[in-house]
Scaffold this active site. Sequence first.
Site, mmCIF file in Angstrom:
data_model
loop_
_atom_site.group_PDB
_atom_site.id
_atom_site.type_symbol
_atom_site.label_atom_id
_atom_site.label_comp_id
_atom_site.label_asym_id
_atom_site.label_seq_id
_atom_site.Cartn_x
_atom_site.Cartn_y
_atom_site.Cartn_z
ATOM 1 N N ARG A 1 0.815 -0.974 -0.256
ATOM 2 C CA ARG A 1 0.296 -0.278 0.275
ATOM 3 C C ARG A 1 0.492 1.113 -0.682
ATOM 4 N NH1 ARG A 1 -2.452 -3.626 1.298
ATOM 5 N NH2 ARG A 1 -0.373 -4.069 2.558
ATOM 6 N N THR A 2 1.885 1.454 0.773
ATOM 7 C CA THR A 2 2.196 2.894 1.146
ATOM 8 C C THR A 2 3.146 3.355 -0.162
ATOM 9 O OG1 THR A 2 2.352 2.045 3.323
ATOM 10 C CG2 THR A 2 3.986 4.334 2.795
ATOM 11 N N LYS B 1 26.259 -2.679 -1.169
ATOM 12 C CA LYS B 1 27.989 -2.142 -0.670
ATOM 13 C C LYS B 1 28.711 -1.352 -0.288
ATOM 14 C CE LYS B 1 27.421 -1.868 -5.937
ATOM 15 N NZ LYS B 1 27.157 -1.132 -7.112
ATOM 16 N N ARG C 1 10.829 4.335 3.561
ATOM 17 C CA ARG C 1 10.656 3.601 4.589
ATOM 18 C C ARG C 1 12.428 2.451 5.398
ATOM 19 N NH1 ARG C 1 5.764 -0.440 4.379
ATOM 20 N NH2 ARG C 1 4.909 1.278 5.169
ATOM 21 N N HIS D 1 4.575 5.753 11.918
ATOM 22 C CA HIS D 1 3.977 6.095 10.396
ATOM 23 C C HIS D 1 2.972 6.571 10.044
ATOM 24 C CE1 HIS D 1 3.198 4.295 6.584
ATOM 25 N NE2 HIS D 1 3.143 3.283 6.955
HETATM 26 C C1 NCD Z 1 1.518 -1.084 8.224
HETATM 27 C C2 NCD Z 1 3.150 -0.520 8.220
HETATM 28 O O1 NCD Z 1 4.241 -0.889 7.526
HETATM 29 O O2 NCD Z 1 3.599 -0.543 9.352
HETATM 30 N N1 NCD Z 1 1.611 -1.306 6.752
HETATM 31 C C3 NCD Z 1 1.251 0.180 6.013
HETATM 32 O O3 NCD Z 1 1.653 0.613 5.692
HETATM 33 N N2 NCD Z 1 -0.672 0.284 6.246
HETATM 34 C C4 NCD Z 1 1.127 -2.047 9.648
HETATM 35 C C5 NCD Z 1 1.693 -3.582 9.070
HETATM 36 O O4 NCD Z 1 2.608 -3.728 8.859
HETATM 37 O O5 NCD Z 1 1.067 -3.644 9.986
#
Ligand code: NCD
Length: 327
Positions: A64-65, A94, A115, A143
């Site tokens: 998703r993100t 590397k 991320r 997040h």
């Molecule tokens: C979440 C995350 O990555 O923290 N996922 C997301 O971005 N919707 C939740 C998860 O991984 O459980």
Amino acid sequence: MTSLLRHIVSVSDVSIPVLGRIFSAAESIKRNFGQDPFSDGRIRLQAILQGAVVATIFYEPSTRTRLCFESAALRLGASVIGTENAGEFSSAIKGETLADTVRIVAGYADLLVLRHPARGSATEAAGLNVIPVINAGDGDGEHPTQALLDYFTIMERAGEQSQGSLTCVGDLRYGRTVHSLLRLVAGLRGTSLERITSINLVAPPDLHLPEALVTTAEQAGVKVQVHHALTEGVLQKSDFLYLTRVQKERGAVMVDPTAFALTLARAKQLPSSATIMHPLPRNAELPTELDSLPQAQHFAQAQNGLFVRMALLIAILRAEALEGLGA
Ligand code: NCD
């Protein structure tokens, strides 16, 4: 180019007036979005970030993100560069440091969505201040953009009602989405955006929410109650039920997952006006047979991420365009 904010490392980086404008813009984008990719509304959006380049660098898995941010950027006319699995597919393998990678990306892109598995990584990247950084998840830290889309969904469902209760269930220790959401709820207490005044935390003792976050919520005047099972009493007082999975990749173990899963029988104990939410991906805590319940909003919630992230990108890269969106 004007900006309403530079980095989003934590939800607390977004001031309340800016958040209000982001939500208004997201609402307007959603209202005019439509199914037809060639509708006037969608074509107008394409002009807003034309010429900009957005980079998405993900060192941890994501569906998703990453895709949502990339779609948001593309739908606003920006171009997208990036890599998934950056731990292997970037020069990290590397031995390149995160700081060097960020400096390099800053030479190629106008904004970085990052991320990374280490808590604090987004703080480090933003601290270099070479390019706006959006934290798309830093380990078990925060997040923030997930919290914004969660809260947008809460506001949509709550309407003008400002006295709701939010029940967070599952792995509250490592689940960064809950960390950001609760920080946001605390920050909005007593403001015009307030929709949640009490929180129920439902987790086994070893996956309890970090104590500092409980304190943050309580000091803001949010009523916090701790439970160790998803009982009828908790369900009956849940206007918003926010389920989460166990973060196995961060070492979390849940001895009795059934105590923290929603079943059809348990869902019947929720108020009929309740909202079932989940940041996804889900495991057994939200069985697919519940997807058709009127309260189940997890797919709509994920879709809202597109509108909120579009508004956010505009607020960072071209804030003057918010006015054209009535925000
Ligand atoms: C979440 C995350 O990555 O923290 N996922 C997301 O971005 N919707 C939740 C998860 O991984 O459980």
